[in-house]
Design a protein around this motif. Sequence first.
Motif, PDB file in Angstrom:
ATOM      1  N   ILE A 237       9.355  -1.501  16.220  1.00 59.49           N
ATOM      2  CA  ILE A 237       8.431  -2.212  15.332  1.00 59.49           C
ATOM      3  C   ILE A 237       7.359  -2.976  16.116  1.00 59.49           C
ATOM      4  O   ILE A 237       6.242  -3.171  15.623  1.00 59.49           O
ATOM      5  CB  ILE A 237       9.220  -3.158  14.390  1.00 59.49           C
ATOM      6  CG1 ILE A 237       8.345  -3.631  13.224  1.00 59.49           C
ATOM      7  CG2 ILE A 237       9.825  -4.320  15.152  1.00 59.49           C
ATOM      8  CD1 ILE A 237       9.116  -4.335  12.125  1.00 59.49           C
TER       9      ILE A 237
ATOM     10  N   TYR B 177      -4.239   8.570  14.647  1.00 62.16           N
ATOM     11  CA  TYR B 177      -4.668   9.978  14.519  1.00 62.16           C
ATOM     12  C   TYR B 177      -5.349  10.157  13.174  1.00 62.16           C
ATOM     13  O   TYR B 177      -4.687  10.097  12.138  1.00 62.16           O
ATOM     14  CB  TYR B 177      -3.449  10.898  14.645  1.00 62.16           C
ATOM     15  CG  TYR B 177      -2.688  10.653  15.929  1.00 62.16           C
ATOM     16  CD1 TYR B 177      -3.079  11.269  17.123  1.00 62.16           C
ATOM     17  CD2 TYR B 177      -1.605   9.766  15.961  1.00 62.16           C
ATOM     18  CE1 TYR B 177      -2.413  11.021  18.313  1.00 62.16           C
ATOM     19  CE2 TYR B 177      -0.946   9.502  17.142  1.00 62.16           C
ATOM     20  CZ  TYR B 177      -1.343  10.128  18.318  1.00 62.16           C
ATOM     21  OH  TYR B 177      -0.688   9.862  19.486  1.00 62.16           O
ATOM     22  N   PHE B 178      -6.673  10.312  13.205  1.00 60.93           N
ATOM     23  CA  PHE B 178      -7.421  10.484  11.961  1.00 60.93           C
ATOM     24  C   PHE B 178      -7.896  11.933  11.884  1.00 60.93           C
ATOM     25  O   PHE B 178      -8.828  12.328  12.601  1.00 60.93           O
ATOM     26  CB  PHE B 178      -8.590   9.507  11.898  1.00 60.93           C
ATOM     27  CG  PHE B 178      -8.153   8.067  11.942  1.00 60.93           C
ATOM     28  CD1 PHE B 178      -7.444   7.511  10.876  1.00 60.93           C
ATOM     29  CD2 PHE B 178      -8.419   7.281  13.063  1.00 60.93           C
ATOM     30  CE1 PHE B 178      -7.026   6.183  10.927  1.00 60.93           C
ATOM     31  CE2 PHE B 178      -8.002   5.952  13.111  1.00 60.93           C
ATOM     32  CZ  PHE B 178      -7.301   5.400  12.047  1.00 60.93           C
TER      33      PHE B 178
ATOM     34  N   TRP C  61       0.612  -1.081  11.313  1.00 56.50           N
ATOM     35  CA  TRP C  61       1.139  -1.160   9.942  1.00 56.50           C
ATOM     36  C   TRP C  61       0.352  -2.190   9.127  1.00 56.50           C
ATOM     37  O   TRP C  61       0.139  -2.015   7.932  1.00 56.50           O
ATOM     38  CB  TRP C  61       2.626  -1.520   9.970  1.00 56.50           C
ATOM     39  CG  TRP C  61       3.524  -0.343  10.294  1.00 56.50           C
ATOM     40  CD1 TRP C  61       3.158   0.965  10.375  1.00 56.50           C
ATOM     41  CD2 TRP C  61       4.936  -0.388  10.558  1.00 56.50           C
ATOM     42  NE1 TRP C  61       4.271   1.737  10.685  1.00 56.50           N
ATOM     43  CE2 TRP C  61       5.364   0.939  10.797  1.00 56.50           C
ATOM     44  CE3 TRP C  61       5.887  -1.412  10.618  1.00 56.50           C
ATOM     45  CZ2 TRP C  61       6.700   1.260  11.085  1.00 56.50           C
ATOM     46  CZ3 TRP C  61       7.206  -1.090  10.903  1.00 56.50           C
ATOM     47  CH2 TRP C  61       7.605   0.238  11.135  1.00 56.50           C
ATOM     48  N   GLU C  62      -0.036  -3.273   9.809  1.00 56.55           N
ATOM     49  CA  GLU C  62      -0.795  -4.327   9.121  1.00 56.55           C
ATOM     50  C   GLU C  62      -2.052  -3.737   8.478  1.00 56.55           C
ATOM     51  O   GLU C  62      -2.502  -4.203   7.433  1.00 56.55           O
ATOM     52  CB  GLU C  62      -1.143  -5.427  10.127  1.00 56.55           C
ATOM     53  CG  GLU C  62      -1.568  -6.731   9.481  1.00 56.55           C
ATOM     54  CD  GLU C  62      -1.704  -7.862  10.493  1.00 56.55           C
ATOM     55  OE1 GLU C  62      -1.069  -7.803  11.563  1.00 56.55           O
ATOM     56  OE2 GLU C  62      -2.463  -8.804  10.194  1.00 56.55           O
ATOM     57  N   LEU C  63      -2.618  -2.695   9.100  1.00 57.29           N
ATOM     58  CA  LEU C  63      -3.805  -2.024   8.540  1.00 57.29           C
ATOM     59  C   LEU C  63      -3.429  -0.817   7.687  1.00 57.29           C
ATOM     60  O   LEU C  63      -4.300  -0.050   7.264  1.00 57.29           O
ATOM     61  CB  LEU C  63      -4.729  -1.575   9.671  1.00 57.29           C
ATOM     62  CG  LEU C  63      -5.261  -2.659  10.601  1.00 57.29           C
ATOM     63  CD1 LEU C  63      -6.208  -2.062  11.629  1.00 57.29           C
ATOM     64  CD2 LEU C  63      -5.983  -3.764   9.808  1.00 57.29           C
ATOM     65  N   GLY C  64      -2.134  -0.618   7.458  1.00 54.88           N
ATOM     66  CA  GLY C  64      -1.713   0.516   6.640  1.00 54.88           C
ATOM     67  C   GLY C  64      -1.778   1.845   7.376  1.00 54.88           C
ATOM     68  O   GLY C  64      -1.964   2.901   6.776  1.00 54.88           O
ATOM     69  N   ILE C  65      -1.621   1.806   8.714  1.00 51.42           N
ATOM     70  CA  ILE C  65      -1.686   3.026   9.531  1.00 51.42           C
ATOM     71  C   ILE C  65      -0.352   3.206  10.254  1.00 51.42           C
ATOM     72  O   ILE C  65       0.290   2.234  10.639  1.00 51.42           O
ATOM     73  CB  ILE C  65      -2.816   2.903  10.586  1.00 51.42           C
ATOM     74  CG1 ILE C  65      -4.156   2.718   9.891  1.00 51.42           C
ATOM     75  CG2 ILE C  65      -2.828   4.097  11.523  1.00 51.42           C
ATOM     76  CD1 ILE C  65      -5.261   2.339  10.848  1.00 51.42           C
ATOM     77  N   ASP C  66       0.059   4.456  10.437  1.00 54.40           N
ATOM     78  CA  ASP C  66       1.264   4.722  11.222  1.00 54.40           C
ATOM     79  C   ASP C  66       1.028   5.976  12.048  1.00 54.40           C
ATOM     80  O   ASP C  66       0.095   6.735  11.783  1.00 54.40           O
ATOM     81  CB  ASP C  66       2.470   4.925  10.288  1.00 54.40           C
ATOM     82  CG  ASP C  66       3.806   4.824  11.020  1.00 54.40           C
ATOM     83  OD1 ASP C  66       3.828   4.309  12.168  1.00 54.40           O
ATOM     84  OD2 ASP C  66       4.830   5.239  10.454  1.00 54.40           O
TER      85      ASP C  66
ATOM     86  N   ARG D  34       3.062   9.472  13.175  1.00 60.23           N
ATOM     87  CA  ARG D  34       4.213  10.190  12.650  1.00 60.23           C
ATOM     88  C   ARG D  34       5.086  10.754  13.772  1.00 60.23           C
ATOM     89  O   ARG D  34       5.401  11.942  13.808  1.00 60.23           O
ATOM     90  CB  ARG D  34       3.754  11.340  11.755  1.00 60.23           C
ATOM     91  CG  ARG D  34       2.993  10.895  10.511  1.00 60.23           C
ATOM     92  CD  ARG D  34       2.667  12.111   9.659  1.00 60.23           C
ATOM     93  NE  ARG D  34       1.906  11.760   8.476  1.00 60.23           N
ATOM     94  CZ  ARG D  34       0.588  11.692   8.417  1.00 60.23           C
ATOM     95  NH1 ARG D  34      -0.127  11.931   9.499  1.00 60.23           N
ATOM     96  NH2 ARG D  34      -0.017  11.394   7.285  1.00 60.23           N
TER      97      ARG D  34
ATOM     98  N   GLU E 293       0.793  -1.233   0.000  1.00 62.83           N
ATOM     99  CA  GLU E 293       0.000   0.000   0.000  1.00 62.83           C
ATOM    100  C   GLU E 293       0.835   1.299   0.000  1.00 62.83           C
ATOM    101  O   GLU E 293       1.834   1.399   0.701  1.00 62.83           O
ATOM    102  CB  GLU E 293      -0.840  -0.048   1.279  1.00 62.83           C
ATOM    103  CG  GLU E 293      -2.036   0.857   1.331  1.00 62.83           C
ATOM    104  CD  GLU E 293      -2.860   0.563   2.605  1.00 62.83           C
ATOM    105  OE1 GLU E 293      -3.694   1.401   2.947  1.00 62.83           O
ATOM    106  OE2 GLU E 293      -2.650  -0.505   3.243  1.00 62.83           O
TER     107      GLU E 293
ATOM    108  N   PHE F 162       4.232   1.480   2.011  1.00 60.95           N
ATOM    109  CA  PHE F 162       4.411   0.251   2.781  1.00 60.95           C
ATOM    110  C   PHE F 162       5.028  -0.824   1.888  1.00 60.95           C
ATOM    111  O   PHE F 162       4.801  -0.853   0.676  1.00 60.95           O
ATOM    112  CB  PHE F 162       3.074  -0.245   3.335  1.00 60.95           C
ATOM    113  CG  PHE F 162       2.564   0.583   4.488  1.00 60.95           C
ATOM    114  CD1 PHE F 162       2.853   0.220   5.796  1.00 60.95           C
ATOM    115  CD2 PHE F 162       1.814   1.734   4.265  1.00 60.95           C
ATOM    116  CE1 PHE F 162       2.399   0.985   6.864  1.00 60.95           C
ATOM    117  CE2 PHE F 162       1.361   2.511   5.324  1.00 60.95           C
ATOM    118  CZ  PHE F 162       1.655   2.130   6.624  1.00 60.95           C
TER     119      PHE F 162
ATOM    120  N   LYS G 145       3.650  -2.821  14.508  1.00 55.73           N
ATOM    121  CA  LYS G 145       3.349  -3.823  13.483  1.00 55.73           C
ATOM    122  C   LYS G 145       1.851  -4.067  13.291  1.00 55.73           C
ATOM    123  O   LYS G 145       1.401  -4.238  12.162  1.00 55.73           O
ATOM    124  CB  LYS G 145       4.090  -5.135  13.770  1.00 55.73           C
ATOM    125  CG  LYS G 145       3.673  -5.841  15.030  1.00 55.73           C
ATOM    126  CD  LYS G 145       4.532  -7.060  15.303  1.00 55.73           C
ATOM    127  CE  LYS G 145       4.175  -7.728  16.602  1.00 55.73           C
ATOM    128  NZ  LYS G 145       2.838  -8.324  16.669  1.00 55.73           N
ATOM    129  N   ASP G 146       1.072  -4.052  14.392  1.00 55.40           N
ATOM    130  CA  ASP G 146      -0.366  -4.307  14.245  1.00 55.40           C
ATOM    131  C   ASP G 146      -1.082  -3.140  13.546  1.00 55.40           C
ATOM    132  O   ASP G 146      -2.106  -3.330  12.900  1.00 55.40           O
ATOM    133  CB  ASP G 146      -1.012  -4.586  15.608  1.00 55.40           C
ATOM    134  CG  ASP G 146      -0.586  -5.945  16.169  1.00 55.40           C
ATOM    135  OD1 ASP G 146       0.191  -6.653  15.497  1.00 55.40           O
ATOM    136  OD2 ASP G 146      -1.029  -6.299  17.278  1.00 55.40           O
TER     137      ASP G 146
END
Lengths: 584, 584
Positions: free
Chosen positions: B438, B499-500, B445-450, B452, A518, A525, B442-443
């Motif tokens: 990490i 953070y959305f 990132w698995e959803l494509g979220i980080d 910053r 992604e 990613f 990692k959990d």
Amino acid sequence: MIRKRLQDLRKKMADNHVDVYYIGTNDYHMSEYISEHFKTLRYFSNFSGSLGSLIVDSENAYLFIDGRYHTQADQETEDTGITVMKLGKKGVLTASEFLIQNYKDKVVAFDGRVVSAAFVKNLIKHGLNVRSIDLYSDIYEDRPALSNDMLYELDKKYTGLTRRQKLDIVKRGLDNKTHIISNLESIAYLLNLRGNDITYTPVFLSHMIFYQNDVYLFISLDRIPEVILSELYDDGVIIRPYESFYNFISSINSSVVLIDENKISYEAYHNINKSNRIYHMRSVVEDMKTIKNKTEIENSKMAHIYDGVAMLRFIKWLKNTDMEGLNEYDVKVKANRFRLEYKAFDLSFNTIVGYNENAAMMHYSPTKEKNSPLHNSGILLIDSGGQYFEGTTDITRTLALGEVSDEIKMYYSLVLQSMFNLARVKFIEGLSGDKLDILARKDLWELGIDYRCGTGHGVGQVLSVHEMPPNIRYQKGSNNGADTPLRPGNIFSDEPGVYFEGRFGIRLENLLLCKYDELNEYGQFLSFEPVTMVPFDLDLIDKRYLDNKTVEILNSYHATVYEKVSPYLNDEEREYLKYITRAI
Amino acid sequence: MIRKRLQDLRKKMADNHVDVYYIGTNDYHMSEYISEHFKTLRYFSNFSGSLGSLIVDSENAYLFIDGRYHTQADQETEDTGITVMKLGKKGVLTASEFLIQNYKDKVVAFDGRVVSAAFVKNLIKHGLNVRSIDLYSDIYEDRPALSNDMLYELDKKYTGLTRRQKLDIVKRGLDNKTHIISNLESIAYLLNLRGNDITYTPVFLSHMIFYQNDVYLFISLDRIPEVILSELYDDGVIIRPYESFYNFISSINSSVVLIDENKISYEAYHNINKSNRIYHMRSVVEDMKTIKNKTEIENSKMAHIYDGVAMLRFIKWLKNTDMEGLNEYDVKVKANRFRLEYKAFDLSFNTIVGYNENAAMMHYSPTKEKNSPLHNSGILLIDSGGQYFEGTTDITRTLALGEVSDEIKMYYSLVLQSMFNLARVKFIEGLSGDKLDILARKDLWELGIDYRCGTGHGVGQVLSVHEMPPNIRYQKGSNNGADTPLRPGNIFSDEPGVYFEGRFGIRLENLLLCKYDELNEYGQFLSFEPVTMVPFDLDLIDKRYLDNKTVEILNSYHATVYEKVSPYLNDEEREYLKYITRAI
């Protein structure tokens, strides 16, 4: 015999006013594996291991070897008068440290062609009086000759890029700087050529120099087939004799010269006129070759399917054969045969087969003379790989030969989960192997267990089975690539394990391909895709020790293995593969 | 007003033949937070954020600020003629890069006492013509004075080591080298003294120099109570006036001088006679103070129990109060009061209270004038901490004010699990924060979220709430301590989040203590113990999103919180704590 040889060497030393002589395990190219011609250490010490060094002074001789070889070195140097220096034991110095500490005012010599620039620069930095001189070739009897085999070409359907395309990329990057390359893998990669000079690694002895927009290749002309010679000519590669390399270097002037001090000999480094500006860095070619292009990736996947077919046949044979009366070496021969009789043109390294406690020794490999008998019980570790024109493989499986204990199933399941914990990660681009390593270790660390090696290494493309970067390990090391970010196109191993001395060892290894995942507001990613296509042994799995995600990913992996490999099997084999890849 | 001030400054510049003037946000000590006296940037730009820099030339003025302040800077500099340079936007240079690029042949000046040696050395390296001169003090009207408050002592029952013991350790380590320390936290730590010069951080303005086996402290004599003065005398600390620091430095000669270029002013660095041998390194005192001793650890645990009592009272109040009619600032005041009316002598930073979308702004903090109204729904993030004589706290909880969506529960559970994934790790000694990071990501990132920012930072002991090393973050940064191995005695935060923008933010933060774990044939293992003692909001947890280990560790953590905190509560509070720490 060894005493006589050392005596001859000491005579040479005295004649040449040398106080201390150093012999290591390198060739002219600082290769990881070396050809017979360069096994000088074995000639003078009888030590046959792959890594070590000998320091000879007027009175004594010292052999420095690491933990793998403590016992073997004792046995092989018996009655030679050589003192074995066991690295890793408390207070034992490395060969470099030993030289620096003990020979401050002596003349310390070596053959500068077979030690790295970095090694010697370190000695000089510490004030040693060093000298490069070959004292052994004259007295080395029946020395194996250098290989003179013909090179061959790797077709563009395997390489994706032509030789000229690759050379152009490097030239553009160098922008008229001079670049000296002694690394054999880099040269073979750049030229789309391969050779037979080193066992298991299809490279050929040669050097390359990019200088003033020209490309020089140092190799004996008669090793190059006519048709390749004319292609090389067309691609602007100028051939020079192998031996003229050092002289050529002396002629380089008014240039910026890029070298990797760990991968160039001291002799070559020493010959560079210091009026040039010399920079030490990893070669751009190394980064290029670790990032496999689309064609290389497709081919590598094919190689791994071929490898999966060979391994499936091996597993089927092993699981359906009475082991009584057979030994580890028999199994090793059988496994090699399954590969070589199918699609592999060579193995990619010396196959490791370890039964029970032998598998706890990380580098154990049985020979015809020395091996352990097998029985219809316990576990067998096999770490092996093949060279295909499509790619290079490296795979480890641990297999049950009969009933096993609950403890073994527990550890097998844990190692499997650890392997998948790394394999399934999705992460932000820019992360290096030293930051990913913990994923494969955390479940073992939780039990107070570790493995004393990296988790994974890069794998070459029809080249050396060890290629770095990438390198997945938390341990710091100079120049080992563990701090180089993972890149899409990297292919590397994921091989955690447990090793209980005197009891048993379990290692599981898949090769993974790094891919784009992604791209979103958080960044790019990356994730991994397994390229190895060989089932895990369900007889050794206890689901109680696996979390749900691991069960899921295992079932999905097995489904993929079946899908990819089954088309290449006969009905009986396919039936068997179907059974051993069933969902759990 | 700002235009007038800049005009005055330009006049000064012209009079002194200065082409460009640079104003940043540092004090004489390169502190993270600065006192009012040093808010020169605000005086000349009206910008009130905590970090920024202003470049003024004969025509224009440029304000450089990071992503936190893009909107605020626009508002505050309206009609001033200042151009806002938004760091992080494509193509926007940092202040350093901007100076280097645009003022090659100009005289670039600044007050060398309030910029770091590293900053100026970088400008010089790039060929700038720099000059240190204070052009602003004369024209800065009604400037707040430097603090002149009295220092006070931190008793040995809090510090574990006496002043003399600490000084002796440093002296032994220095072995007659000279060491210049401007860092306020290091000085307060070494001397077991505290002060009120900087809001939230109990330090006092001073410098220290270890020179020829003597210890010099640069501070105004009348700030030191009689009794402490005589103790300092007994401990061999020589007092010199605060202003004499730069002159003293000029007198150092024939010495090896250790400095941290990031934590010493350019003026101080510039005054070191270059006949000395100058080495740049992190101060040994910084490593000393991040490794808390047994007494400090026991005290810190106590501070966190006190903090737990205050936070429990806050949570009980929040969960049982009608939020209609209240706003974020009311809640902030209330939370601060629960701490200050119990055991805290100060807060450790400006409390963050963010409702729903405001919590998505990482550094949002409501004021009396600017805040959002609350309702009996949605979620509230509170990140706050206290200064106790026993220790410094920093804790974040996100709390439900009423019914919340399934999505919020999912993310809350995920952040909780991420926090525990780091908190529960057991690992080999030698690992640094960049290799552990990490686990907390990692959990997500698995959803494509980080998120910053880093996952965690070290926390001082009755000192700054930010103290590095350790630093838990994969992001590279110069000198940020992320590559420093975790050490037993480190106390640091573990605070992943999501953070959305425009929707909501969730962060959870515990402080962890690094401890020795198992020592075996594989080496020394370390692990973490939570010191924060505040429940998580069970109203926001959905067990379907947690793995079994997280549920286990959450229940066990809550049982510990109850055990530690309940003895300090009244019956009603204890009853409430019992309920909100129930096992799930």
